[in-house]
Enzyme design. Structure first.
Site, short mmCIF file in Angstrom:
data_model
loop_
_atom_site.label_atom_id
_atom_site.label_comp_id
_atom_site.label_asym_id
_atom_site.label_seq_id
_atom_site.Cartn_x
_atom_site.Cartn_y
_atom_site.Cartn_z
N LYS A 29 53.29 56.08 32.78
CA LYS A 29 53.76 55.87 34.15
C LYS A 29 52.59 55.43 35.01
O LYS A 29 51.47 55.93 34.85
CB LYS A 29 54.34 57.18 34.71
CG LYS A 29 55.18 57.01 35.97
CD LYS A 29 56.56 56.46 35.63
CE LYS A 29 57.53 56.67 36.81
NZ LYS A 29 58.87 56.12 36.47
N THR A 50 59.18 58.98 31.51
CA THR A 50 58.08 58.69 32.44
C THR A 50 58.36 59.27 33.82
O THR A 50 57.42 59.57 34.56
CB THR A 50 57.83 57.18 32.54
OG1 THR A 50 58.98 56.51 33.06
CG2 THR A 50 57.48 56.60 31.18
N PHE A 74 20.01 30.53 46.35
CA PHE A 74 20.51 30.15 45.02
C PHE A 74 19.87 28.82 44.66
O PHE A 74 20.28 27.76 45.12
CB PHE A 74 22.03 30.06 45.01
CG PHE A 74 22.60 29.85 43.63
CD1 PHE A 74 22.19 30.63 42.55
CD2 PHE A 74 23.55 28.87 43.39
CE1 PHE A 74 22.70 30.44 41.28
CE2 PHE A 74 24.08 28.68 42.12
CZ PHE A 74 23.65 29.47 41.07
N ARG A 89 21.03 31.44 52.51
CA ARG A 89 22.46 31.28 52.69
C ARG A 89 23.07 32.59 53.16
O ARG A 89 22.53 33.67 52.95
CB ARG A 89 23.14 30.85 51.37
CG ARG A 89 22.99 31.87 50.24
CD ARG A 89 23.77 31.46 49.01
NE ARG A 89 23.56 32.38 47.89
CZ ARG A 89 24.27 32.38 46.77
NH1 ARG A 89 25.26 31.51 46.61
NH2 ARG A 89 24.01 33.24 45.80
N GLN A 133 23.62 37.63 40.39
CA GLN A 133 23.16 38.33 39.20
C GLN A 133 21.90 39.14 39.49
O GLN A 133 21.78 40.30 39.07
CB GLN A 133 22.88 37.32 38.07
CG GLN A 133 24.11 36.63 37.51
CD GLN A 133 24.45 35.34 38.23
OE1 GLN A 133 24.28 35.23 39.44
NE2 GLN A 133 24.94 34.36 37.49
N ASN A 174 32.06 35.92 43.83
CA ASN A 174 31.36 35.17 44.87
C ASN A 174 32.38 34.59 45.86
O ASN A 174 33.17 33.72 45.51
CB ASN A 174 30.54 34.04 44.25
CG ASN A 174 29.70 33.30 45.27
OD1 ASN A 174 29.74 33.60 46.45
ND2 ASN A 174 28.95 32.32 44.81
#
EC number: 1.7.3.3
Length: 308
Positions: free
Chosen positions: A5, A65, A177, A194, A243, A269
């Site tokens: 359930k 259930t 990045f 950024r 990362q 992201n």
């Protein structure tokens, strides 16, 4: 072979408060009142004695259930602990103690959180948190999963996961990045700085799964503290990728909690795209990114911390 359930919403008022947790530098969290204790529960059961219900339509051993739902709701009133994981172990052990045809049980839940609301103090001088009225939270929530089987007839934990899910963080500057593969398929420009927007789920497991239950609160890891570690590290670190960021968060979590065996991340992201960079100072205009979006998954253990 299993069945169960899910989406069992259960609410308990005036549950046992969580007290005595160890504090950490990154967080002001030191416990919770548990005036409202809410969970969205899923239970999954296994057992060879359920095979005839699949192969022959014989429901002799089947626990409906709907009965599982009622079992969970009833046990919310019997539970005298203070943690999500403790309740899951309490319910899972109860299933194994009650139904011999169940050989293994997995119980998981998402916490339903409630925010405190300020009300005027009796003397009219300032505000205090109401102990009666709360707001259902739209923010991140705790998560837990406990798997159990029997050892000489006694329920034992075979697997455990705790977590905090739905964490959304935005850092307006101090993230980059750069340095990624440049080839004929690359159209994304490098960005030395950024605005970074991520959604993040963090999961962890203990060396001793019994620590997850909260019976020794000093060894319990509250999801609120892990949440706070994430945003503090995000604030402190100038990361060159998501990362890089989640690795630094993982190191800090393992450093703060030596009782943990591992930590795992699922990140997405959601970084906004620049529309205007020609405004005065550091101001800019941004928009939501189109689909598809990038994601990152990473697991680390104490060996990663030892290498630092």
């Amino acid at each position: 072979m299993n069945y169960g359930k899910e989406n069992v919403a259960v609410y308990r008022t005036y549950a046992t408060p969580l007290e005595g947790v160890r504090t950490i530098p990154e967080s002001s969290f030191d416990g919770r009142d548990n005036v409202l204790f809410g969970l969205d529960v899923r239970v999954q059961v296994e057992g060879e004695e359920f095979l005839p219900s699949f192969s022959e339509g014989d429901n002799t051993k089947v626990v409906a259930t709907d009965s599982m739902k009622n079992f969970i709701l009833h046990h919310a009133g019997e539970y005298d602990g203070a943690t999500l994981e403790g309740f899951l172990e309490f319910v899972g052990s109860g299933f194994l103690d009650t139904y011999s045809q169940m050989s293994a049980v997995e119980v998981s839940a998402d916490e339903i959180r409630f925010d405190e609301l300020p009300v005027p103090e009796d003397d009219g001088d300032g505000y205090e948190a109401s102990d009666l009225v709360f707001r259902v939270s739209d923010n991140e929530s705790g998560y837990g999963s406990i798997s159990l089987t029997r050892d000489d007839g006694t329920p034992v934990i075979t697997d455990q996961t705790s977590g905090v899910t739905g964490l959304e963080l935005v850092k307006v500057e101090g993230s980059s990045f750069t340095g990624y593969v440049q080839d004929e398929y690359t159209t994304l420009p490098e960005r030395e700085d950024r605005t970074l927007y991520i959604s993040l789920d963090i999961f962890w497991s203990y060396d001793d799964p019994e620590d997850a239950l909260g019976e020794d609160p000093e060894r319990y890891v509250p999801s609120e503290q892990v949440r706070d570690i994430a945003h503090v590290v995000f604030d402190e670190v100038d990361s060159n990728s998501i990362q890089d960021l989640i690795y630094q968060i993982g190191l800090r979590v393992l450093e703060r909690y030596p009782q943990l065996a591992s930590v795992r991340f699922e990140a997405n992201n959601r970084t906004w795209l620049s529309v205007r960079d020609d405004l005065d100072g550091d101001a800019s205009v941004l928009r939501e990114p189109p689909a598809p979006t990038g994601f990152q998954q990473f697991s680390m253990d104490r060996g990663d911390l030892d290498e630092q």
